[in-house]
Design an enzyme around this catalytic site. Structure first.
Site, short mmCIF file in Angstrom:
data_model
loop_
_atom_site.label_atom_id
_atom_site.label_comp_id
_atom_site.label_asym_id
_atom_site.label_seq_id
_atom_site.Cartn_x
_atom_site.Cartn_y
_atom_site.Cartn_z
N ASP A 73 35.65 38.15 52.25
CA ASP A 73 36.02 38.83 51.41
C ASP A 73 37.22 39.38 52.25
O ASP A 73 36.75 40.98 52.66
CB ASP A 73 35.42 39.27 50.24
N TYR A 170 52.33 37.34 39.14
CA TYR A 170 52.23 36.37 40.14
C TYR A 170 53.94 36.12 40.72
O TYR A 170 53.54 36.23 42.55
CB TYR A 170 52.45 35.37 39.35
#
Length: 197
Positions: A73, A170
């Site tokens: 991760d 985003y």
């Protein structure tokens, strides 16, 4: 002839999509490719998709390279540090190419929603996955390259401009990928490393 035979690469975010395609292409060129991501057989990420890093590593090997799957991760600093310590041990300090393709923002993006109505938790998690992960990964990968005075860091994004992409969080994540390589080039100018978008 395989132009990357003997070269060592990390593709961060190699589970699917562009990361998978890049990893396989590097394998076709003969590279040893560490395929990293969160989805492994028997334990998918919160994206809950079928693809795994083991699948990608097998595709790299089948294409002529050597694929090595490692569950990482990239938002967890200790996991990223352990990845590069392992590469340093296994490859005698060699790292030639680092591809930052970690994303994981699709399920977090609330399109057509003003940022003040968008989930703040999801927006900040998107930054953690798409921005922080690239910085953490580069900070631990670059020293291996600097020691050898060679290497290439590549940032993957969906554009090279600063336009608004329909969602503030985003857009921030994608614009960061456009800005980062320019700053990295200046920071790395005293070395022989290169950083590309």
């Amino acid at each position: 002839m395989k132009p990357l035979l003997g070269k060592v690469a990390v593709v961060a975010g190699a589970t699917r999509g562009a990361g998978r395609g890049i990893a396989v292409a590097l394998g076709e060129a003969g590279a040893t490719v560490y395929c990293t991501g969160r989805s492994v057989r028997g334990s998918s990420s919160d994206m809950n998709r079928a693809e795994t890093i083991e699948d990608t590593a097998e595709m790299v090997t089948a294409s002529g390279g050597r694929g090595i799957p490692i569950r990482v991760d990239h938002t967890v600093e200790d996991e990223v540090k352990a990845l590069f310590e392992r590469i340093e041990r296994e490859q005698a300090g060699r790292l030639d190419l680092l591809v930052n393709d970690v994303w994981g923002g699709d399920p977090l993006t609330e399109w057509n929603t003003p940022f003040w109505e968008h989930s703040l938790d999801n927006g900040l998690l998107m930054q953690r996955r798409a921005v922080h992960s690239h910085m953490i990964t580069s900070c631990y990968g670059a020293p291996l390259m600097i020691k050898r005075q060679q290497g290439l860091i590549i940032e993957i994004t969906d554009g090279v401009d600063y336009r608004y992409r329909g969602n503030l969080y985003y857009s921030l994540a994608k614009i960061r990928s456009s800005i980062s390589p320019k700053r990295w080039r200046r920071i790395l100018s005293h070395t022989k490393l290169r950083h590309w978008l």
